[in-house]
Design an enzyme around this catalytic site. Structure first.
Site, PDB file in Angstrom:
ATOM      1  CD  GLU A 102       9.277  -4.395   5.964  1.00  0.00           C
ATOM      2  OE1 GLU A 102       8.069  -4.177   5.781  1.00  0.00           O
ATOM      3  OE2 GLU A 102      10.183  -3.824   5.334  1.00  0.00           O
ATOM      4  CB  THR A 150      10.857  -7.612   2.622  1.00  0.00           C
ATOM      5  OG1 THR A 150      12.243  -7.945   2.714  1.00  0.00           O
ATOM      6  CG2 THR A 150      10.512  -6.561   3.655  1.00  0.00           C
ATOM      7  CE1 TYR A 151       9.581 -14.299  -3.012  1.00  0.00           C
ATOM      8  CE2 TYR A 151       8.497 -12.649  -4.384  1.00  0.00           C
ATOM      9  CZ  TYR A 151       9.045 -13.906  -4.224  1.00  0.00           C
ATOM     10  OH  TYR A 151       9.051 -14.782  -5.274  1.00  0.00           O
ATOM     11  CB  ALA A 203      10.139  -6.259  -6.956  1.00  0.00           C
ATOM     12  CG  ASP A 245       8.824  -0.233  -6.304  1.00  0.00           C
ATOM     13  OD1 ASP A 245       7.682   0.274  -6.333  1.00  0.00           O
ATOM     14  OD2 ASP A 245       9.633  -0.059  -5.391  1.00  0.00           O
ATOM     15  CG  HIS A 297       1.700   3.617  -5.576  1.00  0.00           C
ATOM     16  ND1 HIS A 297       2.036   3.718  -6.900  1.00  0.00           N
ATOM     17  CD2 HIS A 297       2.499   2.659  -5.061  1.00  0.00           C
ATOM     18  CE1 HIS A 297       2.998   2.832  -7.170  1.00  0.00           C
ATOM     19  NE2 HIS A 297       3.288   2.182  -6.065  1.00  0.00           N
ATOM     20  CE  LYS A 356      -3.560  -2.779  -3.192  1.00  0.00           C
ATOM     21  NZ  LYS A 356      -2.245  -2.545  -2.594  1.00  0.00           N
ATOM     22  CE  LYS A 378      20.280  -0.360  10.751  1.00  0.00           C
ATOM     23  NZ  LYS A 378      19.775   0.938  10.285  1.00  0.00           N
TER      24      LYS A 378
HETATM   25  C1  LIG Z   1       3.933  -2.140   3.763  1.00  0.00           C
HETATM   26  C2  LIG Z   1       4.687  -2.319   2.465  1.00  0.00           C
HETATM   27  C3  LIG Z   1       5.465  -3.452   2.267  1.00  0.00           C
HETATM   28  C4  LIG Z   1       6.171  -3.633   1.065  1.00  0.00           C
HETATM   29  N1  LIG Z   1       6.946  -4.757   0.911  1.00  0.00           N
HETATM   30  C5  LIG Z   1       7.602  -4.972  -0.249  1.00  0.00           C
HETATM   31  C6  LIG Z   1       8.359  -6.166  -0.460  1.00  0.00           C
HETATM   32  O1  LIG Z   1       8.472  -7.032   0.410  1.00  0.00           O
HETATM   33  N2  LIG Z   1       8.975  -6.322  -1.666  1.00  0.00           N
HETATM   34  C7  LIG Z   1       8.866  -5.396  -2.670  1.00  0.00           C
HETATM   35  O2  LIG Z   1       9.426  -5.609  -3.743  1.00  0.00           O
HETATM   36  N3  LIG Z   1       8.147  -4.258  -2.489  1.00  0.00           N
HETATM   37  C8  LIG Z   1       7.515  -4.015  -1.310  1.00  0.00           C
HETATM   38  N4  LIG Z   1       6.765  -2.872  -1.153  1.00  0.00           N
HETATM   39  C9  LIG Z   1       6.733  -1.859  -2.231  1.00  0.00           C
HETATM   40  C10 LIG Z   1       5.587  -2.111  -3.237  1.00  0.00           C
HETATM   41  O3  LIG Z   1       5.828  -3.318  -3.932  1.00  0.00           O
HETATM   42  C11 LIG Z   1       5.571  -0.919  -4.201  1.00  0.00           C
HETATM   43  O4  LIG Z   1       5.148   0.244  -3.552  1.00  0.00           O
HETATM   44  C12 LIG Z   1       4.794  -1.101  -5.506  1.00  0.00           C
HETATM   45  O5  LIG Z   1       5.114  -0.016  -6.372  1.00  0.00           O
HETATM   46  C13 LIG Z   1       3.282  -1.148  -5.391  1.00  0.00           C
HETATM   47  O6  LIG Z   1       2.853  -2.278  -4.780  1.00  0.00           O
HETATM   48  P1  LIG Z   1       1.293  -2.448  -4.415  1.00  0.00           P
HETATM   49  O7  LIG Z   1       1.132  -3.808  -3.879  1.00  0.00           O
HETATM   50  O8  LIG Z   1       0.828  -1.314  -3.601  1.00  0.00           O
HETATM   51  O9  LIG Z   1       0.676  -2.352  -5.908  1.00  0.00           O
HETATM   52  P2  LIG Z   1      -0.783  -2.083  -6.454  1.00  0.00           P
HETATM   53  O10 LIG Z   1      -1.825  -2.270  -5.412  1.00  0.00           O
HETATM   54  O11 LIG Z   1      -0.903  -2.879  -7.700  1.00  0.00           O
HETATM   55  O12 LIG Z   1      -0.742  -0.520  -6.777  1.00  0.00           O
HETATM   56  C14 LIG Z   1       0.239   0.043  -7.634  1.00  0.00           C
HETATM   57  C15 LIG Z   1      -0.342   1.254  -8.355  1.00  0.00           C
HETATM   58  O13 LIG Z   1      -1.391   0.847  -9.255  1.00  0.00           O
HETATM   59  C16 LIG Z   1      -2.659   1.406  -8.883  1.00  0.00           C
HETATM   60  N5  LIG Z   1      -3.643   0.330  -9.021  1.00  0.00           N
HETATM   61  C17 LIG Z   1      -3.934  -0.641  -8.118  1.00  0.00           C
HETATM   62  N6  LIG Z   1      -4.862  -1.491  -8.636  1.00  0.00           N
HETATM   63  C18 LIG Z   1      -5.113  -1.061  -9.896  1.00  0.00           C
HETATM   64  C19 LIG Z   1      -5.952  -1.523 -10.946  1.00  0.00           C
HETATM   65  N7  LIG Z   1      -6.717  -2.602 -10.770  1.00  0.00           N
HETATM   66  N8  LIG Z   1      -5.968  -0.840 -12.129  1.00  0.00           N
HETATM   67  C20 LIG Z   1      -5.187   0.263 -12.311  1.00  0.00           C
HETATM   68  N9  LIG Z   1      -4.378   0.756 -11.332  1.00  0.00           N
HETATM   69  C21 LIG Z   1      -4.336   0.109 -10.147  1.00  0.00           C
HETATM   70  C22 LIG Z   1      -2.480   1.902  -7.459  1.00  0.00           C
HETATM   71  O14 LIG Z   1      -3.329   2.999  -7.179  1.00  0.00           O
HETATM   72  C23 LIG Z   1      -1.005   2.271  -7.439  1.00  0.00           C
HETATM   73  O15 LIG Z   1      -0.787   3.547  -7.985  1.00  0.00           O
HETATM   74  C24 LIG Z   1       6.071  -2.652   0.035  1.00  0.00           C
HETATM   75  C25 LIG Z   1       5.292  -1.498   0.253  1.00  0.00           C
HETATM   76  C26 LIG Z   1       4.612  -1.320   1.452  1.00  0.00           C
HETATM   77  C27 LIG Z   1       3.789  -0.091   1.659  1.00  0.00           C
END
Ligand SMILES: Cc1cc2nc3c(=O)[nH]c(=O)nc-3n(C[C@H](O)[C@H](O)[C@H](O)COP(=O)(O)OP(=O)(O)OC[C@H]3O[C@@H](n4cnc5c(N)ncnc54)[C@H](O)[C@@H]3O)c2cc1C
Length: 295
Positions: free
Chosen positions: A17, A48-49, A51, A109, A154, A170, A277
């Site tokens: 990454e 990455t991108y 938020a 986030d 999460h 998902k 890195k």
């Molecule tokens: C591999 C990886 C790469 C990442 N890359 C980035 C990045 O490039 N940029 C960045 O800003 N962040 C990144 N993140 C962080 C990520 O954006 C955060 O962890 C964020 O808080 C949750 O994103 P998610 O896509 O998992 O969200 P979601 O899938 O929406 O989940 C978030 C929370 O909501 C719950 N949930 C999911 N669907 C629903 C629903 N339909 N109804 C109610 N609750 C629900 C889940 O259980 C979880 O608790 C990354 C994380 C990982 C693991």
């Protein structure tokens, strides 16, 4: 190339990454670092991108350069927490035109700033969860779509059952693989995978490994991910944390050890959070050279 072709072919994959520059000033240096990582020939590179969203970011520029000039498949991250349909439409068009076939669809986030903006509806927010974005992307083009998952649950989830239930949603929406949050104890991943399979989730799960190369990074990584630090890892930080070179060597060795254990236990896809890195990425690849060659 679509990542599902690589992740499903039964061979070990090692990917990295990288993150794009925040401003144009650092574009050249970040581009060069990502090119060094591309020269290591990983199975793919993810970019990455932020938020915060917006359309002026450099994620696609960095990914396009790697894809076109180094012939390495790329995975563009895309978050939706600050977006509306118009921004996502522009973004996906740009990704498609750049020849990138893979998107990691994320919510992003909920920072206090983003929550405030959403409360005041300053932007017309069309997405609440990554699933909403996945559904939309499926309609927009022939992308291979991945999502994030969390072996330690999460932080917003009530419990692991609820979290996994949303991961299932998902996959039903079109998510074809997952990449995990970083973890420092492989047993957490093995338990998590068992629960995923029990819930009927069969898509590939790529294990995310973060080589911790400085004592400062430990605090940041734990704060960002909430990951559990095993005593074995804490001992390394206590013993070597004050010595930069020693800590880097110990952190790379720890990450290598995790990867070898994963592979020995049948985990074939590993994504390394090498954080721009190249020397860290190269060391990990060197440490695995015979293991990968003999595959
Ligand atoms: C591999 C990886 C790469 C990442 N890359 C980035 C990045 O490039 N940029 C960045 O800003 N962040 C990144 N993140 C962080 C990520 O954006 C955060 O962890 C964020 O808080 C949750 O994103 P998610 O896509 O998992 O969200 P979601 O899938 O929406 O989940 C978030 C929370 O909501 C719950 N949930 C999911 N669907 C629903 C629903 N339909 N109804 C109610 N609750 C629900 C889940 O259980 C979880 O608790 C990354 C994380 C990982 C693991």
């Amino acid at each position: 190339m679509k990542l599902t072709e690589i992740l499903n072919n039964g061979k070990f994959t090692l990917s990295f990454e990288v993150f794009p520059p925040k401003t144009w000033d650092s574009f050249k240096s970040v581009k060069e670092a990502t090119e060094q990582i591309a020269k290591i020939k990983p199975s793919f590179i993810s970019v990455t991108y932020g938020a915060g969203g917006g359309i002026g970011d450099y994620t696609v520029d960095i990914a396009e350069n790697i894809e076109k000039n180094y012939n390495i498949p790329t995975l563009a991250h895309l978050t939706c927490v600050s977006s509306n349909k118009e921004i996502i439409a522009k973004k996906t068009e740009r990704i498609k035109n750049a020849g990138i076939e893979n998107i990691l669809a994320l919510r992003g986030d909920l920072t206090s700033e983003i929550l405030e903006k959403r409360k005041n509806k300053l932007n017309g927010y069309d997405y609440n969860h990554a699933t909403d974005l996945i559904k939309e992307l499926k309609q927009k083009g022939d992308f291979c779509i991945g999502g994030a998952c969390y072996p330690e649950v999460h932080p917003e989830s009530g419990n692991s059952k609820e979290d996994i239930c949303y991961l299932k949603k998902k996959t039903e929406a079109g998510c074809e693989f997952f990449i995990t949050q970083m973890f420092f104890d492989n047993n957490l991943l093995y338990n998590f995978l068992y629960k995923l399979r029990e819930a009927g989730i069969t898509v590939p799960v790529v294990a995310g490994i973060m080589p911790i190369t400085s004592a400062k990074q430990v605090e940041r990584a734990v704060k960002l991910s909430g990951s559990f630090m095993p005593q074995r890892f804490k001992n390394l930080v206590d013993r070597f944390g004050h010595n930069d070179l020693a800590m880097k060597q110990a952190g790379i060795a720890y990450a290598t050890d995790q990867i070898i254990d994963l592979y020995a236990n049948g985990i074939e896809n590993v994504h390394v959070y090498s954080m721009n890195k190249p020397e860290v990425a190269q060391s990990i690849k060197n440490n695995l050279s015979h293991i990968i060659e003999n595959d």
